[in-house]
Motif scaffolding. Structure first.
Motif, PDB file in Angstrom:
ATOM      1  N   PHE A  60     -30.609   5.298  30.502  1.00 52.23           N
ATOM      2  CA  PHE A  60     -31.425   5.266  31.418  1.00 52.23           C
ATOM      3  C   PHE A  60     -32.612   6.834  30.802  1.00 52.23           C
ATOM      4  CE2 PHE A  60     -27.761   4.677  33.384  1.00 52.23           C
ATOM      5  CZ  PHE A  60     -28.478   3.798  34.422  1.00 52.23           C
ATOM      6  N   VAL A 119     -25.095   7.636  37.155  1.00 57.51           N
ATOM      7  CA  VAL A 119     -26.213   6.676  38.224  1.00 57.51           C
ATOM      8  C   VAL A 119     -25.462   5.736  39.439  1.00 57.51           C
ATOM      9  CG1 VAL A 119     -27.342   5.246  37.847  1.00 57.51           C
ATOM     10  CG2 VAL A 119     -27.974   6.906  36.479  1.00 57.51           C
ATOM     11  N   THR A 167     -34.671   1.102  31.318  1.00 62.64           N
ATOM     12  CA  THR A 167     -33.486   1.372  31.002  1.00 62.64           C
ATOM     13  C   THR A 167     -33.634   0.781  29.538  1.00 62.64           C
ATOM     14  OG1 THR A 167     -32.612  -0.804  32.214  1.00 62.64           O
ATOM     15  CG2 THR A 167     -32.406   1.566  32.604  1.00 62.64           C
ATOM     16  N   LYS A 191     -26.239   5.175  42.682  1.00 59.51           N
ATOM     17  CA  LYS A 191     -26.393   3.040  43.328  1.00 59.51           C
ATOM     18  C   LYS A 191     -25.557   2.721  44.768  1.00 59.51           C
ATOM     19  CE  LYS A 191     -25.971  -1.099  41.603  1.00 59.51           C
ATOM     20  NZ  LYS A 191     -26.906  -1.936  41.051  1.00 59.51           N
ATOM     21  N   ASN A 208     -24.409   6.973  32.746  1.00 64.45           N
ATOM     22  CA  ASN A 208     -23.683   5.648  33.522  1.00 64.45           C
ATOM     23  C   ASN A 208     -22.731   5.838  34.889  1.00 64.45           C
ATOM     24  OD1 ASN A 208     -24.259   2.245  32.544  1.00 64.45           O
ATOM     25  ND2 ASN A 208     -24.926   4.385  31.287  1.00 64.45           N
ATOM     26  N   ILE A 233     -34.830   7.767  38.768  1.00 66.99           N
ATOM     27  CA  ILE A 233     -34.287   7.685  37.862  1.00 66.99           C
ATOM     28  C   ILE A 233     -34.544   5.708  36.976  1.00 66.99           C
ATOM     29  CG2 ILE A 233     -32.018   7.174  36.279  1.00 66.99           C
ATOM     30  CD1 ILE A 233     -31.165   9.344  38.237  1.00 66.99           C
ATOM     31  N   TYR A 256     -31.686   8.000  43.300  1.00 67.42           N
ATOM     32  CA  TYR A 256     -31.638   6.560  42.420  1.00 67.42           C
ATOM     33  C   TYR A 256     -32.841   5.912  41.728  1.00 67.42           C
ATOM     34  CZ  TYR A 256     -30.199   1.682  40.782  1.00 67.42           C
ATOM     35  OH  TYR A 256     -29.640   0.399  40.363  1.00 67.42           O
TER      36      TYR A 256
END
Length: 691
Positions: free
Chosen positions: A72, A97, A59, A101, A94, A54, A51
């Motif tokens: 991202f 990710v 962003t 997260k 999204n 990335i 995480y």
């Protein structure tokens, strides 16, 4: 005579300047604790690490039809010049990710298999490849550093505990060094590390040592009567780097024939050569912890076509995801720390839904749909990455070639609009951000919501890439210097007959019909470009605009116009005004409104001290272009191109038009000639439509 290569100097210079050479670190366990105190994040688990990897790339936020979307930058693949960049899937990324997260925060998704689901060629493998390459790169960075340990017996004083004449026994699964701390001691040491730390991250650790390390640790504790410091004196901590090629931190498993694989491919197998050395096949030192789950520890394991796995493998997968443990043959369950990600196509996923015996797997997966792209400009970017002037040498690609191929691909993926007055092509343009009368952003969002399988069916980008390649090769073999949309569309159509994934004749007929739609659109585009190239005489356009404005001013103010040739005052030239207004379909009943609108706009500009230019009004600009084209096309006699007979004056005018196509629209000599010939053939048929 060629000079000899000074290899020694080159290597020495590389070692002095190479970042990689400076990255290596090794030290004692106590020195490692000091590193952890300075930077607790080096102990992050696999999900936290991925995480952060990335997020650290950055962003961007943007609004997509009134919905905020995060892009991202990691998936732009800037480190690899965009070779694996993912386009048009920001919403799906999204979701991915967000799952990472939640897993990083320990909210439960760390106990799930991430399942990328979508049609063939929808970038599922590309996303996995980017994550794997990203982890490799991140492990070489300062913020992504991670460490493991090895047992050492430099003085050969342990009686062959590490193996016969073995001085170094590496951790077989690149374990986190803090796992060497007994569980009952961990809270005290972790509290000491976390005390006074800034930021939100705190060291916390689950799990235990792998069987070989546990065996050696236990033997040393017995040897030193429980003196942990003496045990740790046989530990050397070192930095290591994730590498798929070296099978470090990344595992990949792909189902094969059931007869040729078993679960040891995932969890390791006995090393029969070492049984004689250690005396038992249940001695962990005689076991190769080299299954895909083992080598992927601290990183990522990718399951290719995960739902094709035999049931026997699924039990290992379920335990690995839910409990973070795997069961090697003859050993206790072994702790693992890795991201488990799989991908599958539509048929396999439907089989999963229909199979009641797979309920446990369904319950332990987080499905993320990875559909085909449905936005035209994103699809174009995919092909331009591979088919551009930097990569394609010796042959040119005519303007709109890639765009038309991409347009057809998108059209095959879009569901037929339920609104009777909306075509698929119009829907494509709406999705691409174009405004159409009576359609707002809310309407476009509704169009998207009412679809059920949009993007899950249609033509893949791979098919388009294959046919673009075929067209290039064919053009090179036939000594044609340029590839144009006609050649590519022909390739796309011919390939449909033998398309391995399309057996439905009705669907093939529908896709063929959509090729006709694309051809029509392309004709309109090139007719428009040729029209603009013909009418691009700036002085002539300004004269025509000035003449039109003079007449409109006189008409709206009920005045007369002075004839510049005779000097007489005459009535406004209604025929001239209507010949221009009709080009943009201003009806007779609306001409007064349009003329007043133009004059009001000119007046408003004058109050601001600004002068009117025809380019300021898009509709008038288009009308002037079309009018000038209508007036000039006969004098240019473009239709003579069809018969290849043109006088010197006409040829000069045609050359001027060709030059404008090259300069203003990106054509080269060959493609500009081709387009002019094709548009000329349309004129010859007499079917030019002034839209």
């Amino acid at each position: 005579m060629a000079s000899k290569i000074d290899l020694h100097s080159l290597v020495t210079n590389w070692q002095n300047t190479s970042v990689q050479a400076k990255e290596h670190w090794s030290g004692t366990f106590e020195e490692y604790l000091d590193l952890v105190k300075q930077n607790p994040k080096i102990t992050r688990n696999a999900y936290q690490r991925m995480y952060d990897m990335i997020i650290e790339e950055g962003t961007e936020q943007y609004i997509d039809f009134k919905k905020e979307v995060t892009r991202f930058k990691f998936f732009d693949d800037v480190h690899n010049n965009g070779k694996d960049a993912v386009f048009g899937l920001d919403v799906q990324l999204n979701k991915l990710v967000n799952v990472l997260k939640a897993a990083a925060l320990g909210y439960g998704t760390e106990k799930r298999v991430i399942l990328l689901h979508g049609p063939v060629g929808s970038a599922k493998s590309t996303i996995c490849r980017m994550l794997k390459k990203g982890l490799e790169r991140y492990s070489h960075s300062k913020s992504g550093a991670l460490y493991t340990f090895e047992w050492i017996d430099e003085k050969q004083e342990l009686g062959g505990l590490l193996g016969k004449e073995t001085k170094v026994f590496p951790s077989p699964m690149n374990e986190e060094p803090l796992l060497l701390i007994p569980e009952e001691l961990r809270p005290q040491i972790f509290d000491a590390i976390n005390k006074g730390q800034e930021g939100s991250y705190r060291v916390q650790l689950d799990g235990e040592l792998s069987p070989p390390s546990r065996f050696i640790f236990k033997a040393l504790m017995e040897r030193y009567d429980g003196d942990l410091m003496k045990v740790l004196s046989h530990v050397r901590v070192k930095r290591f780097f994730i590498s798929e090629a070296d099978r470090v931190g990344i595992g990949t498993f792909q189902p094969k024939d059931e007869k040729n694989q078993d679960s040891t491919e995932l969890t390791g197998d006995i090393n029969y050569r070492k049984i004689a050395e250690y005396g038992s096949d249940s001695d962990p030192r005689a076991f190769n912890f080299d299954g895909e789950f083992n080598v992927a520890n601290r990183g990522l394991i990718e399951f290719v076509e995960v739902l094709k796995l035999d049931v026997a493998f699924l039990y290992d997968l379920l335990g690995a995801s839910q409990e973070h443990r795997v069961k090697p043959k003859k050993f206790a369950q072994t702790h693992i720390d890795e991201v488990i990600i799989g991908h599958t196509n539509e048929p396999e996923y439907r089989r999963l839904q229909d199979n009641e015996f797979m309920e446990a797997l369904r319950d332990r997966t987080v499905k993320i749909d990875v559909p085909y792209i449905t936005r035209w400009r994103d699809e174009i970017n995919i092909y331009k990455r591979d088919f551009n002037s930097n990569k394609v040498r010796g042959i040119s690609i005519a303007p709109h070639t890639v765009e038309m191929a991409a347009m057809w691909a998108i059209l095959t993926r879009l569901e037929k609009p339920k609104k009777a007055n909306l075509t698929r092509l119009q829907k494509l343009k709406l999705y691409n951000g174009k405004t159409l009368p009576n359609y707002t952003e809310d309407n476009v969002r509704e169009l998207r919501k009412e679809t059920q399988r949009e993007g899950l069916e249609g033509i893949s980008a791979r098919y388009i890439q294959d046919k673009l390649s075929n067209a290039l090769v064919t053009a090179q073999q036939s000594n044609k210097g340029s590839v144009n949309p006609f050649m590519v569309l022909k390739e796309l159509e011919s390939g449909l007959k033998n398309h391995s994934l399309i057996s439905n004749d009705e669907l093939k007929a529908e896709y063929k019909e959509l090729l006709g739609v694309v051809m029509q659109e392309y004709e309109e585009i090139i007719k428009g470009e040729v029209q603009r190239a013909i009418s691009a005489d700036e002085s002539a356009m300004q004269r025509l605009t000035g003449n039109y404005i003079d007449n409109v001013k006189a008409y709206t103010q009920r005045e007369r116009v002075r004839n510049q040739f005779t000097g007489n005052d005459e009535e406004p030239d209604e025929r001239l005004m209507r010949s221009i207004e009709e080009k943009i379909e201003i009806p007779e009943s609306r001409k007064d409104d349009f003329r007043r609108e133009i004059m009001n706009y000119i007046g408003a500009l004058a109050l601001e001290g600004r002068k009117f230019n025809y380019k300021m009004n898009e509709r008038l600009h288009k009308a002037i272009e079309l009018k000038l084209f209508e007036d000039q096309k006969d004098s240019i006699k473009l239709t003579t191109l069809v018969s290849n007979v043109a006088d010197k004056d006409t040829q000069e005018k045609i050359d001027i038009v060709k030059t404008r196509l090259i300069k203003d629209f990106g054509y080269d000599e060959i493609s500009a000639t081709d387009v002019l010939h094709y548009v000329a053939s349309i004129f010859a048929r007499g079917d030019v439509k002034n839209k």
